[in-house]
Design a protein around this motif. Structure first.
Motif, short mmCIF file in Angstrom:
data_model
loop_
_atom_site.label_atom_id
_atom_site.label_comp_id
_atom_site.label_asym_id
_atom_site.label_seq_id
_atom_site.Cartn_x
_atom_site.Cartn_y
_atom_site.Cartn_z
N ALA A 21 63.63 15.30 32.82
CA ALA A 21 63.46 14.08 32.04
C ALA A 21 62.12 14.05 31.33
CB ALA A 21 63.61 12.86 32.94
N ALA A 22 61.05 14.54 31.98
CA ALA A 22 59.72 14.47 31.37
C ALA A 22 58.79 15.47 32.04
CB ALA A 22 59.15 13.08 31.49
N ILE A 23 57.84 15.94 31.25
CA ILE A 23 56.73 16.75 31.73
C ILE A 23 55.47 15.97 31.40
CG2 ILE A 23 55.47 18.92 31.54
CD1 ILE A 23 58.10 20.21 30.57
N ILE A 24 54.73 15.57 32.42
CA ILE A 24 53.57 14.70 32.23
C ILE A 24 52.31 15.45 32.64
CG2 ILE A 24 52.51 12.50 32.86
CD1 ILE A 24 55.15 12.20 31.36
N HIS A 25 51.30 15.44 31.75
CA HIS A 25 49.99 16.02 32.03
C HIS A 25 48.97 14.88 32.13
CE1 HIS A 25 51.76 19.87 30.99
NE2 HIS A 25 52.18 19.34 29.86
N ASP A 26 47.74 15.19 32.50
CA ASP A 26 46.70 14.17 32.63
C ASP A 26 46.52 13.37 31.35
OD1 ASP A 26 46.13 14.53 35.27
OD2 ASP A 26 44.38 15.80 34.94
N SER A 27 46.54 14.04 30.20
CA SER A 27 46.35 13.33 28.93
C SER A 27 47.50 12.35 28.69
CB SER A 27 46.25 14.32 27.78
OG SER A 27 47.44 15.09 27.68
N ASP A 28 48.71 12.72 29.07
CA ASP A 28 49.85 11.81 28.92
C ASP A 28 49.71 10.60 29.84
OD1 ASP A 28 51.07 13.63 27.16
OD2 ASP A 28 51.97 14.72 28.84
N ARG A 29 49.16 10.83 31.03
CA ARG A 29 48.96 9.72 31.97
C ARG A 29 47.98 8.71 31.40
NH1 ARG A 29 51.12 12.37 36.28
NH2 ARG A 29 50.00 14.32 36.32
N ALA A 30 46.89 9.20 30.81
CA ALA A 30 45.89 8.30 30.22
C ALA A 30 46.50 7.50 29.07
CB ALA A 30 44.68 9.11 29.74
N GLU A 31 47.29 8.16 28.24
CA GLU A 31 47.93 7.47 27.12
C GLU A 31 48.92 6.43 27.63
OE1 GLU A 31 50.87 8.42 23.36
OE2 GLU A 31 49.87 10.07 24.37
N GLY A 32 49.69 6.78 28.63
CA GLY A 32 50.65 5.84 29.20
C GLY A 32 49.97 4.63 29.81
N TRP A 33 48.85 4.87 30.52
CA TRP A 33 48.11 3.77 31.13
C TRP A 33 47.54 2.85 30.05
CZ3 TRP A 33 43.17 1.94 30.76
CH2 TRP A 33 42.80 0.96 31.67
N SER A 34 46.93 3.46 29.03
CA SER A 34 46.33 2.63 27.99
C SER A 34 47.39 1.82 27.25
CB SER A 34 45.51 3.47 27.01
OG SER A 34 46.36 4.28 26.22
N PHE A 35 48.58 2.39 27.05
CA PHE A 35 49.64 1.64 26.38
C PHE A 35 50.13 0.51 27.28
CE2 PHE A 35 54.06 0.71 25.42
CZ PHE A 35 53.96 0.42 24.07
N ALA A 36 50.36 0.81 28.55
CA ALA A 36 50.93 -0.19 29.45
C ALA A 36 49.97 -1.35 29.73
CB ALA A 36 51.34 0.47 30.76
N TRP A 37 48.68 -1.07 29.84
CA TRP A 37 47.74 -2.12 30.23
C TRP A 37 46.94 -2.70 29.08
CZ3 TRP A 37 48.18 -4.59 34.59
CH2 TRP A 37 48.92 -3.99 35.60
N LEU A 38 46.45 -1.87 28.20
CA LEU A 38 45.62 -2.37 27.11
C LEU A 38 46.45 -2.83 25.92
CD1 LEU A 38 42.81 0.33 27.24
CD2 LEU A 38 42.84 -1.92 28.32
N HIS A 39 47.39 -2.00 25.49
CA HIS A 39 48.18 -2.33 24.31
C HIS A 39 49.04 -3.56 24.56
CE1 HIS A 39 50.26 -1.60 20.55
NE2 HIS A 39 51.40 -1.77 21.17
N LYS A 40 49.56 -3.70 25.75
CA LYS A 40 50.40 -4.86 26.07
C LYS A 40 49.60 -6.02 26.62
CE LYS A 40 54.57 -2.23 26.87
NZ LYS A 40 55.67 -1.97 27.81
N TRP A 41 48.29 -5.87 26.75
CA TRP A 41 47.37 -6.92 27.17
C TRP A 41 47.68 -7.45 28.57
CZ3 TRP A 41 43.70 -9.81 23.92
CH2 TRP A 41 43.40 -9.13 22.74
N HIS A 42 48.13 -6.59 29.47
CA HIS A 42 48.39 -7.02 30.84
C HIS A 42 47.11 -7.20 31.64
CE1 HIS A 42 52.68 -7.01 30.73
NE2 HIS A 42 52.71 -5.79 30.25
N PHE A 43 45.99 -6.73 31.13
CA PHE A 43 44.73 -6.89 31.85
C PHE A 43 44.24 -8.34 31.79
CE2 PHE A 43 43.61 -5.80 27.55
CZ PHE A 43 42.54 -6.61 27.26
N LEU A 44 44.82 -9.14 30.91
CA LEU A 44 44.46 -10.55 30.83
C LEU A 44 45.46 -11.36 31.66
CD1 LEU A 44 43.65 -11.07 27.05
CD2 LEU A 44 42.06 -11.05 28.96
#
Length: 78
Positions: A21-44
């Motif tokens: 289904a997916a191959i995930i590297h460290d760079s992909d993890r960072a991008e996924g985290w930034s999208f999930a938390w920063l882009h969607k503003w879940h940190f607020l």
């Protein structure tokens, strides 16, 4: 499956079809985290309406900066 590689590669298998289904590297993890938390503003952790209003203000600010950049670009190339 987590592999012992420099990039901490993880393989995700779709169990229903036994396909990769997916191959995930460290760079992909960072991008996924930034999208999930920063882009969607879940940190607020605030009221959803307040968060949406803040998003609208920042979106308007982005559009305004882009418009000013276009104005400056066309002024220079007249």
């Amino acid at each position: 499956a987590n592999l012992d590689t420099a990039a901490h590669t993880s393989l995700y298998i779709e169990l229903a079809t036994d396909e990769l289904a997916a191959i995930i590297h460290d760079s992909d993890r960072a991008e996924g985290w930034s999208f999930a938390w920063l882009h969607k503003w879940h940190f607020l952790d605030i009221n959803k309406d307040v968060r949406d209003a803040l998003l609208a203000v920042f979106a308007f600010g982005n559009a305004l900066v882009a418009l000013m950049g276009l104005v400056l670009f066309f002024r220079r190339h007249q």
